[in-house]
Design a protein around this motif. Structure first.
Motif, PDB file in Angstrom:
ATOM      1  N   HIS A   1      33.588  34.787  50.423  1.00 45.67           N
ATOM      2  CA  HIS A   1      32.484  35.026  49.497  1.00 45.67           C
ATOM      3  C   HIS A   1      32.287  33.876  48.533  1.00 45.67           C
ATOM      4  CE1 HIS A   1      32.386  39.264  50.681  1.00 45.67           C
ATOM      5  NE2 HIS A   1      33.704  39.220  50.654  1.00 45.67           N
ATOM      6  N   HIS A   2      31.129  33.892  47.925  1.00 45.77           N
ATOM      7  CA  HIS A   2      30.874  32.945  46.850  1.00 45.77           C
ATOM      8  C   HIS A   2      31.236  33.634  45.541  1.00 45.77           C
ATOM      9  CE1 HIS A   2      27.920  30.376  44.396  1.00 45.77           C
ATOM     10  NE2 HIS A   2      29.086  29.782  44.485  1.00 45.77           N
ATOM     11  N   VAL A   3      32.376  33.256  44.998  1.00 48.63           N
ATOM     12  CA  VAL A   3      32.906  33.955  43.832  1.00 48.63           C
ATOM     13  C   VAL A   3      32.380  33.307  42.545  1.00 48.63           C
ATOM     14  CG1 VAL A   3      35.024  34.536  42.588  1.00 48.63           C
ATOM     15  CG2 VAL A   3      34.986  34.658  45.081  1.00 48.63           C
ATOM     16  N   LEU A   4      31.733  34.117  41.715  1.00 52.83           N
ATOM     17  CA  LEU A   4      31.202  33.596  40.443  1.00 52.83           C
ATOM     18  C   LEU A   4      32.168  33.797  39.285  1.00 52.83           C
ATOM     19  CD1 LEU A   4      27.501  34.812  40.272  1.00 52.83           C
ATOM     20  CD2 LEU A   4      28.346  32.559  40.869  1.00 52.83           C
ATOM     21  N   GLY A   5      33.015  34.816  39.427  1.00 55.33           N
ATOM     22  CA  GLY A   5      33.944  35.103  38.331  1.00 55.33           C
ATOM     23  C   GLY A   5      35.148  35.847  38.860  1.00 55.33           C
ATOM     24  N   GLU A   6      36.261  35.681  38.179  1.00 55.74           N
ATOM     25  CA  GLU A   6      37.490  36.323  38.648  1.00 55.74           C
ATOM     26  C   GLU A   6      38.269  36.802  37.436  1.00 55.74           C
ATOM     27  OE1 GLU A   6      41.158  34.887  41.485  1.00 55.74           O
ATOM     28  OE2 GLU A   6      40.675  33.678  39.733  1.00 55.74           O
ATOM     29  N   GLN A   7      38.909  37.954  37.599  1.00 54.41           N
ATOM     30  CA  GLN A   7      39.774  38.452  36.532  1.00 54.41           C
ATOM     31  C   GLN A   7      40.996  39.070  37.184  1.00 54.41           C
ATOM     32  OE1 GLN A   7      37.720  41.276  34.028  1.00 54.41           O
ATOM     33  NE2 GLN A   7      36.935  39.531  32.888  1.00 54.41           N
ATOM     34  N   LYS A   8      42.165  38.719  36.688  1.00 54.57           N
ATOM     35  CA  LYS A   8      43.360  39.187  37.375  1.00 54.57           C
ATOM     36  C   LYS A   8      44.396  39.646  36.371  1.00 54.57           C
ATOM     37  CE  LYS A   8      45.375  36.302  40.371  1.00 54.57           C
ATOM     38  NZ  LYS A   8      45.361  35.117  41.211  1.00 54.57           N
ATOM     39  N   ASN A   9      45.021  40.781  36.651  1.00 54.80           N
ATOM     40  CA  ASN A   9      46.245  41.093  35.932  1.00 54.80           C
ATOM     41  C   ASN A   9      47.307  41.429  36.965  1.00 54.80           C
ATOM     42  OD1 ASN A   9      45.978  43.804  36.607  1.00 54.80           O
ATOM     43  ND2 ASN A   9      44.854  44.270  34.724  1.00 54.80           N
ATOM     44  N   ARG A  10      48.399  42.022  36.541  1.00 51.06           N
ATOM     45  CA  ARG A  10      49.528  42.164  37.454  1.00 51.06           C
ATOM     46  C   ARG A  10      49.179  42.948  38.733  1.00 51.06           C
ATOM     47  NH1 ARG A  10      54.774  44.659  36.379  1.00 51.06           N
ATOM     48  NH2 ARG A  10      53.659  45.831  34.801  1.00 51.06           N
ATOM     49  N   ASN A  11      48.366  44.009  38.571  1.00 56.50           N
ATOM     50  CA  ASN A  11      48.075  44.860  39.720  1.00 56.50           C
ATOM     51  C   ASN A  11      46.665  44.731  40.269  1.00 56.50           C
ATOM     52  OD1 ASN A  11      50.469  46.299  40.139  1.00 56.50           O
ATOM     53  ND2 ASN A  11      50.081  47.461  38.268  1.00 56.50           N
ATOM     54  N   THR A  12      45.751  44.254  39.431  1.00 51.25           N
ATOM     55  CA  THR A  12      44.343  44.354  39.788  1.00 51.25           C
ATOM     56  C   THR A  12      43.652  43.001  39.714  1.00 51.25           C
ATOM     57  OG1 THR A  12      44.397  46.508  38.730  1.00 51.25           O
ATOM     58  CG2 THR A  12      42.235  45.653  39.247  1.00 51.25           C
ATOM     59  N   ALA A  13      42.844  42.704  40.714  1.00 53.06           N
ATOM     60  CA  ALA A  13      42.016  41.494  40.678  1.00 53.06           C
ATOM     61  C   ALA A  13      40.572  41.916  40.879  1.00 53.06           C
ATOM     62  CB  ALA A  13      42.445  40.535  41.778  1.00 53.06           C
ATOM     63  N   ILE A  14      39.679  41.368  40.042  1.00 54.44           N
ATOM     64  CA  ILE A  14      38.263  41.708  40.161  1.00 54.44           C
ATOM     65  C   ILE A  14      37.477  40.440  40.472  1.00 54.44           C
ATOM     66  CG2 ILE A  14      36.279  42.799  39.028  1.00 54.44           C
ATOM     67  CD1 ILE A  14      38.168  44.100  37.090  1.00 54.44           C
ATOM     68  N   TYR A  15      36.596  40.521  41.451  1.00 53.81           N
ATOM     69  CA  TYR A  15      35.781  39.370  41.829  1.00 53.81           C
ATOM     70  C   TYR A  15      34.323  39.682  41.675  1.00 53.81           C
ATOM     71  CZ  TYR A  15      40.028  37.453  43.398  1.00 53.81           C
ATOM     72  OH  TYR A  15      41.295  36.988  43.387  1.00 53.81           O
ATOM     73  N   LEU A  16      33.621  38.770  41.026  1.00 53.24           N
ATOM     74  CA  LEU A  16      32.181  38.879  40.919  1.00 53.24           C
ATOM     75  C   LEU A  16      31.599  37.996  42.015  1.00 53.24           C
ATOM     76  CD1 LEU A  16      29.724  39.828  39.330  1.00 53.24           C
ATOM     77  CD2 LEU A  16      29.978  37.815  37.894  1.00 53.24           C
TER      78      LEU A  16
ATOM     79  N   ARG B   1      43.116  46.565  44.010  1.00 55.39           N
ATOM     80  CA  ARG B   1      44.356  47.052  43.390  1.00 55.39           C
ATOM     81  C   ARG B   1      45.481  46.668  44.331  1.00 55.39           C
ATOM     82  NH1 ARG B   1      45.836  48.943  38.681  1.00 55.39           N
ATOM     83  NH2 ARG B   1      47.070  50.685  39.490  1.00 55.39           N
ATOM     84  N   HIS B   2      46.600  46.289  43.805  1.00 54.99           N
ATOM     85  CA  HIS B   2      47.756  45.876  44.611  1.00 54.99           C
ATOM     86  C   HIS B   2      47.385  44.723  45.537  1.00 54.99           C
ATOM     87  CE1 HIS B   2      49.364  49.501  42.983  1.00 54.99           C
ATOM     88  NE2 HIS B   2      48.442  50.214  43.569  1.00 54.99           N
ATOM     89  N   TYR B   3      46.768  43.709  44.953  1.00 56.35           N
ATOM     90  CA  TYR B   3      46.384  42.560  45.764  1.00 56.35           C
ATOM     91  C   TYR B   3      47.615  41.775  46.193  1.00 56.35           C
ATOM     92  CZ  TYR B   3      47.155  40.080  41.353  1.00 56.35           C
ATOM     93  OH  TYR B   3      47.708  39.583  40.212  1.00 56.35           O
ATOM     94  N   THR B   4      47.437  41.000  47.247  1.00 55.92           N
ATOM     95  CA  THR B   4      48.472  40.048  47.650  1.00 55.92           C
ATOM     96  C   THR B   4      47.797  38.687  47.657  1.00 55.92           C
ATOM     97  OG1 THR B   4      47.852  40.175  49.964  1.00 55.92           O
ATOM     98  CG2 THR B   4      49.518  41.753  49.200  1.00 55.92           C
ATOM     99  N   SER B   5      48.562  37.620  47.787  1.00 57.70           N
ATOM    100  CA  SER B   5      47.874  36.325  47.774  1.00 57.70           C
ATOM    101  C   SER B   5      46.984  36.191  49.008  1.00 57.70           C
ATOM    102  CB  SER B   5      48.848  35.157  47.628  1.00 57.70           C
ATOM    103  OG  SER B   5      49.972  35.396  48.389  1.00 57.70           O
TER     104      SER B   5
END
Ligand code: ASP
Ligand code: MG
Length: 444
Positions: free
Chosen positions: A400-415, A386-390
């Motif tokens: 990490h080895h990222v398999l999937g990513e989902q991002k919106n304005r406030n939240t980024a999720i990494y698989l 939550r509240h990610y920065t670049s």
């Protein structure tokens, strides 16, 4: 009325119980204290239900373990064990034993709920007796006598109207009253025990706070408050001083394990402040969850969900994943009562992530195999920021080895694929690589 909630860790042994009784003793009454099962009792009871339901021979051993844990705790706790507490605890053991000696029905969730609440009934019986012995008079309340729910076993829904009346009659706001009661359980219209979902005691406390218009609620934990990341996985964590209700809902939704996700709404509805404080250092400030716009301090918040399994589906023929497929897949997911933590689709595939511990996920996968090509990948984890920065994002992608990513304005999720080992990178090189990232960031 003030509501306190103590979790299983706080009452895991005699010194833990003595400590929480001291905290209770320092509090202002009227006070209602909601307590979870001792230590890992709920996990033991879960294993016991599985054994009972499947007719497995571990049943006796598990029952004896539950009995032994509570009996030795009582002997550690009391200098002279009062007859009454032995009688009360024995009555609960007998009730549990009688239940699991009868043949089980074929309804797992029902059976689960008839057994799982014994943890809370035992812990509150012991704590209440100890408080009485040290001169802190209290009333032990069987919460099932006033908290009504439907019969959606394992994840029951509160019946707010009928509960309100009963709760307000049972927990009066008499000046000097101290109530001790169970979290996690309620009762359905037929009088059967129901449960509110694992870790549901926070939710019970919030329900009581809401119905009793509590002045405040405090959840006592083994950490100083809510931190911006789980100290088990991250080195530098910072305590958040205040968090707005809506933000706390988001954090718990994504799996921050500090608070049960359903806890905040009943409090928010009545603007009841919620404190998360340390039972180890009760004089420290903790975290306050209240109305407001932004958390203080505003930092990237990391939430890690371990033990994820990814299920990937592809149509058997050459077709695309259509809206119809989505409806079909989601209806099966709902039927199997599975919670999805991550979903993503492309033209010819749909993937979702569930907790490895979800009871039915393998059955769901078998069912899906009739209609799709199914691929399973285990040992994954989800990192939500939550509240990610670049910079935080680059760091995750780098580490990490990222398999999937989902991002919106406030939240980024990494698989994250934990099967994949990173080549060893010396610390110095790693840090300089990170500096390069920050440098690029400045250029953007
Ligand atoms: N004892 C239950 C559990 O472990 C409820 C709770 O602790 O909140 O899930
Ligand atoms: Mg617990």
């Amino acid at each position: 009325m003030i509501i306190y909630k103590f979790g299983g860790v706080s009452v895991k042994d005699a010194s833990g119980i003595k400590n929480i009784c001291q905290i209770i003793g320092n509090a202002k009454c009227p006070l209602t204290v909601v307590i979870s099962a001792i230590g890992n009792t709920t996990n033991l009871l879960e294993a016991l239900v599985e054994a009972y339901f499947s007719g497995n021979d571990k049943l006796r051993e598990l029952l004896n373990q539950v009995k032994k844990n509570h009996t030795s705790l009582i002997h550690d706790l009391f200098e002279e064990v009062p007859e009454q507490v032995l009688t009360d605890v024995n009555a609960l053991f007998i009730e549990l034993e009688t239940k699991i000696t009868k043949p089980s029905s074929d309804q797992f969730n029902f059976e689960y709920d008839q057994v799982i609440g014994f943890g809370e009934l035992l812990s509150t019986t012991i704590v209440s007796a100890y408080l009485n012995q040290i001169g802190q008079n209290n009333e032990w309340v069987d919460v099932r006598t006033c908290l009504d729910s439907d019969d959606n076993y394992v994840d029951a829904n509160i019946l707010w109207e009928s509960s309100k009346e009963k709760v307000c009659t049972r927990f009066t706001k008499n000046q000097n009253t101290l109530y001790i009661t169970q979290g996690f359980i309620a009762s359905d219209p037929k009088g059967n025990t129901t449960s509110l979902g694992r870790e549901g005691s926070d939710y019970t406390a919030a329900i009581l706070a809401h119905l009793l218009d509590a002045e405040k609620m405090i959840i006592w934990k083994d950490v100083l408050g809510i931190l911006n990341a789980d100290p088990d996985y991250f080195e530098n964590t910072t305590k958040l001083d205040t968090i707005p209700y809506h933000e706390a809902i988001e954090l718990s939704y994504y799996g921050a394990s500090v608070i049960h996700p359903k806890t905040i709404k009943p409090l928010q509805a009545k603007q009841i402040p919620l404190w998360v404080k340390s039972f180890i250092e009760p004089n420290q400030n903790g975290t306050l969850i209240t109305k407001g716009e932004r958390p203080q301090p505003l930092l990237p918040n990391y939430i890690v969900k371990k033990q994820q399994v990814l299920v990937s589906l592809k149509p058997l023929n050459f077709s695309f994943i259509s809206e119809k497929d989505m409806v079909f897949i989601f209806s099966l997911v709902t039927k199997f009562r599975i919670k999805l933590n991550f979903t993503q689709n492309t033209a010819v595939s749909f993937v979702f992530c569930v907790n490895t511990s979800a009871r039915n996920w393998k059955d769901l996968a078998v069912e899906l195999e009739k209609y799709y090509e199914v691929e399973i990948t285990e040992n994954l984890e989800l990192i939500t920021v939550r509240h990610y920065t670049s910079a935080t994002i680059k760091e995750i992608q780098f580490k990490h080895h990222v398999l999937g990513e989902q991002k919106n304005r406030n939240t980024a999720i990494y698989l994250i694929d934990t099967n994949w080992n990173f080549p060893h990178i010396p610390k110095k090189e790693f840090e300089s690589a990170l500096r390069d990232f920050s440098f690029q960031e400045n250029l953007e």
